[in-house]
Design a protein around this motif. Structure first.
Motif, short mmCIF file in Angstrom:
data_model
loop_
_atom_site.label_atom_id
_atom_site.label_comp_id
_atom_site.label_asym_id
_atom_site.label_seq_id
_atom_site.Cartn_x
_atom_site.Cartn_y
_atom_site.Cartn_z
N LEU B 13 0.91 -1.18 0.05
CA LEU B 13 -0.17 0.05 -0.06
C LEU B 13 0.98 1.21 -0.08
O LEU B 13 1.61 1.56 0.71
CB LEU B 13 -0.77 -0.05 1.04
N VAL B 14 0.76 2.16 -1.14
CA VAL B 14 1.43 3.20 -1.18
C VAL B 14 0.58 4.38 -0.61
O VAL B 14 -0.34 4.55 -1.46
CB VAL B 14 2.18 3.33 -2.72
N ILE B 48 -8.86 1.07 2.97
CA ILE B 48 -8.26 -0.02 2.41
C ILE B 48 -7.74 -0.99 3.17
O ILE B 48 -8.04 -2.22 3.08
CB ILE B 48 -7.09 0.62 1.52
N LEU B 49 -7.08 -0.75 4.14
CA LEU B 49 -6.50 -1.83 5.15
C LEU B 49 -7.63 -2.35 5.69
O LEU B 49 -7.56 -3.72 6.31
CB LEU B 49 -5.61 -1.16 6.14
N GLN B 50 -8.82 -1.82 6.20
CA GLN B 50 -9.84 -2.35 6.82
C GLN B 50 -10.62 -3.39 5.73
O GLN B 50 -11.04 -4.32 6.21
CB GLN B 50 -10.97 -1.46 7.21
N THR B 51 -10.64 -3.04 4.33
CA THR B 51 -11.33 -4.03 3.75
C THR B 51 -10.53 -5.07 3.01
O THR B 51 -10.81 -6.44 2.64
CB THR B 51 -11.80 -3.27 2.49
N ARG B 52 -9.32 -4.77 2.67
CA ARG B 52 -8.29 -5.75 2.12
C ARG B 52 -7.38 -6.50 3.11
O ARG B 52 -6.63 -5.79 3.79
CB ARG B 52 -7.46 -5.02 1.18
N TRP B 81 -2.70 -3.64 12.88
CA TRP B 81 -2.12 -4.94 12.01
C TRP B 81 -0.72 -5.24 12.15
O TRP B 81 -0.25 -4.80 11.23
CB TRP B 81 -2.38 -4.41 10.45
N PRO B 82 -0.62 -5.55 13.25
CA PRO B 82 0.74 -6.14 13.73
C PRO B 82 1.82 -6.47 12.85
O PRO B 82 3.07 -6.36 12.60
CB PRO B 82 0.89 -6.65 14.93
#
Lengths: 657, 127
Positions: B13-14, B48-52, B81-82
């Motif tokens: 993820l950029v 994005i982090l929550q869905t992917r 998200w460790p």
């Protein structure tokens, strides 16, 4: 003139040895007025003699050479901007010959009886058409007043010493003659006492009772008086056991707590023994030395302030240091600083210093709850209120102040860009009689804090600005990199693209080094370390050179050249193999404007190298050498490449591009 | 045996608000053999982090508009998200006032693309 000579004789100070208090004052005067010379000059009939001096050899001069004698006629500062232009001084041999003095400013030393005995003067060897700044004039006057306070204190303490010497002979003398002496001492403000060691009962004289702020009585338990000594000084005084074995110190100074605040007491004593040599009585004298102690403490505080402020760089520690010193010099009960919200007219008091038993005022306060003095603070004026119940600014709100242990209030505002942002405060929980010297001290103290903090603010602003510029520059370079990456995406020879990118990094890291040093200079060794680190070859290079610092121009030039040398070495030279090494050395030849910086790059243990046929950008850059006038010598030896470069150091150290 | 499955590329993820820099970073990530996923600010990145669930590495700038900057984003990623690795870049010189979350690395802008590529490979190899 007779008045002057009499006053000087009364001080008994001429030809006395140097004393730290006076040396401190001339030190402050030179720092304050930025002059090489400061003197405390006492003018006699035929000479001037210096009680303290900085930057001047002789300890006295004939009266004919004295500029200070011209200061004796006026009651204010004498300022002579150019001594060669003034008819009073142009023929003075100190002006016409060595040391060629040019500028003079002197504040008269005026005794409490209004006799001018000399001056506190500052001298420079260049003329100053503008004379002194207003705060320098103010400061010089205040220091001159301090000199007189110290002279007076010195006189008092000499008288005290004399009296004490006589007191000490008591034990050896007849009791009858002692009574006479006692009477004389009572008149001089000295209290006497006698402790019966067996019973612990102390018989005080009336003056003793007044000094200890207790009702006049024939006797007191000694322990009751000992309890008045402030906790910090407990142990200095005698007690039952140290009297019983005569181990108590004979001369001590301690502070006692009274209704009027803290007082300093000097006590001297001796023991009367019985025929068997056992101590049976302790007899002695006490004197209130608060005035002398405070005068000395103020001078010390001014000296300490300059010292502490110069080492601090954030305003809050400066404010706290100042509050701490003020509290000590004024025997305050609370001191600290608060962060001001000028629009809301509130202040958040920070954790402060308090005397034992005094509450804290940490937290949010509204200025208007305590009176109208914020009007003065807002325009930058220090506020000194000797008694909050009497001052028109606080009398209506006095109870609110008394509830938080404030009877005396001192506030010094600190301005940030014209806005009242911090307040330094000192509180007393009891009325305090301010002397003129103490008020002058507070003003001068406030001025110093304000100017020191203004300096720090200016420096901090400059740093923020430079950091912001550096940040923008680096972002711009990142954009250039992104544009190039997009534009050069179709280029098949990726090597060229990478070479471009790396050169951009060499430039960027040179900027980074400069930025860390406020864009002013960078040590050569840092430039070399950073460049080699980035190319991951630092451990294969031996670096040896004297400490030299470059300006921005030299730093950028050296970074770029070094980048090319190291890149080439990794690709074709000694660093392309496993065992090759590079030695970097530099030194400075000659001095002054002609000094030359000489730099050597020497590869070894690499493959055989030959001069490349195609000269790329890198080789061209290397052949350009360092900035400006200088030269380059590139040799492809069997042992490896050797490059020598030299340039005028002054050009490499230039401050601008 | 039999059914051959194309191994999926790890996703990176950029997070970058400046379009030119974002474009370069996406190319870099793709050229390094990863699947680039773009976000223009920290809020977008969080969505994005929550869905992917396949994001392996977050590669973020510090200075960005929106409710949080890259440093806060990085701290939140480390917290929530460790396993995700973190690369932080900024035009600010790294100083004492920058405290990096554990297991994150910092590069100053303009960065060396080959260094970032190598870092991405090292981080991907950890999994």
């Amino acid at each position: 003139m007779l008045d002057r000579l009499e006053a000087l004789a009364a001080y008994d100070i001429l030809n006395s040895p140097a004393e730290a208090e006076f040396d401190g004052i001339v030190q402050i005067a030179t720092a304050l007025c930025k002059t090489p010379v400061a003197l405390i000059s006492l003018v006699e009939a035929d000479r001037q003699w210096f009680k303290a001096r900085v930057g001047f050899e002789a300890c006295e001069t004939p009266i004919s050479q004295s500029v200070c004698r011209h200061a004796l006629s006026g009651t204010d500062l004498l300022v002579i901007p150019d001594l060669t232009a003034d008819p009073r001084t142009r023929d003075n041999t100190l002006v016409t010959e060595e040391p060629h003095i040019r500028f003079y400013a002197g504040a008269p030393l005026i005794t409490p009886d209004n006799v001018i005995i000399g001056s506190l003067c500052v001298i420079d060897t260049v003329p100053r058409p503008q004379g002194l700044e207003p705060e320098q004039r103010e400061g010089l006057r205040a220091l001159a007043a301090q000199v007189i306070v110290l002279f007076e204190a010195r006189k008092l303490s000499q008288r005290k010493d004399d009296l004490f010497r006589r007191q000490k002979s008591l034990t050896a003398n007849m009791r009858a003659s002692a009574n006479e002496t006692l009477a004389a001492q009572e008149a001089g403000g000295i209290g006497t006492f006698e402790v019966d060691i067996a019973s612990g009962i102390l018989k005080p004289s009336p003056t003793f009772c007044r000094i200890f702020h207790v009702p006049v009585a024939a006797s007191y338990p000694a322990a009751m008086l000992e309890a008045k000594i402030v906790s910090g000084d407990q142990g200095a005084q005698s007690n039952d056991s140290s009297r019983a074995d005569a181990s108590a110190a004979l001369e001590v100074e301690y502070r006692i707590q009274t209704d009027l605040g803290i007082r300093w007491i000097s006590r001297t004593a001796s023991f009367v023994r019985d025929e068997a040599g056992r101590p049976v009585k302790m007899i002695g004298a006490v004197k209130d030395i608060t005035i002398i102690k405070r005068a000395a403490a103020r001078v010390q505080a001014l000296l300490d302030l300059g010292d502490r402020l110069s080492h601090l760089t954030d305003t809050e520690s400066m404010a706290m240091a100042a509050a701490d010193l003020m509290a000590k010099a004024l025997d305050a009960t609370r001191a600290g600083f608060g962060i001001v919200n000028m629009a809301e007219e509130t202040v958040v008091m920070q954790p402060e210093w308090t005397a034992p038993g005094v509450s804290s005022v940490v937290g949010l306060h509204h200025f208007r709850d305590y009176g109208s003095f914020i009007n003065d603070l807002k325009i930058g004026n220090p506020v000194v209120i000797p008694d909050v119940t009497q001052d028109p600014r606080t009398s209506a709100n006095a109870q609110a102040l008394l509830d938080i242990d404030i009877r005396v209030l001192v506030n010094v505002p600190i301005m940030d860009q014209g806005r009242f942002s911090l307040v330094v405060f000192v509180h007393h929980n009891h009325p305090y009689a301010w002397s003129g010297e103490e008020l002058a001290f507070l003003r001068s103290f406030g001025d110093r804090i304000q100017s020191a903090i203004a300096r720090v603010h200016a420096e901090a602003e400059q740093q923020v600005l430079q950091r912001e510029l550096g940040h923008r520059l680096k972002n711009t370079l990142a954009m250039v990199q992104a544009i190039a990456a997009q534009t050069l995406r179709p280029v098949k020879e990726r090597e060229h693209v990478h070479a471009f990118e790396r050169r951009l990094h060499a430039l960027s890291s040179a900027h980074e080094i400069l930025l860390e040093r406020n864009w002013s200079s960078a040590p050569v060794v840092n430039v070399i370390d950073r460049t080699l680190d980035r190319l991951a070859v630092r451990d294969r290079v031996d670096v040896d050179g004297s400490p030299v610092t470059f300006g921005p121009k030299g730093t950028l030039s050296l970074s770029l050249v070094l980048h090319e040398l190291a890149t080439n070495a990794v690709k074709y030279g000694s660093l392309s193999g496993l065992n090759g090494r590079v030695a970097i050395g530099w030194h400075v030849e000659g001095r002054g404007d002609q000094a030359v910086f000489r730099f050597t790059w020497k590869e070894s243990n690499g493959p055989l190298v030959a001069e490349p046929e195609n000269k790329g950008f890198g080789s061209k850059l290397i052949r350009m050498g360092l900035a400006g006038t200088g030269g380059v010598d590139v040799r492809y030896e069997p042992s490896g490449l050797i490059v020598e470069m030299w340039a005028l150091l002054s050009q490499l150290q230039q401050a601008d591009f | 045996m039999g059914s051959s499955k194309t191994p999926t590329k790890p996703a990176v993820l950029v997070v970058e608000d400046e379009p030119l820099l974002l474009m370069m970073a996406l190319d870099l990530v793709e050229d390094a053999g990863f699947e680039p996923v773009e976000a223009r600010n920290a809020d977008e990145a969080l969505e994005i982090l929550q869905t992917r669930k396949d994001i392996r590495i977050v590669f973020t700038d510090i200075d960005m508009p929106g409710t949080m900057n890259g440093m806060r984003l990085a701290a939140m990623v480390r917290d929530r998200w460790p396993p995700i690795e973190i690369i932080i870049v900024s035009g600010h010189v790294k100083g004492g006032d920058v405290t990096l979350p554990p297991r994150s690395v910092f590069y100053s802008k303009p960065y060396d693309t080959s260094q970032i590529t190598a870092q991405l490979h090292r981080m991907a190899a950890l999994h």
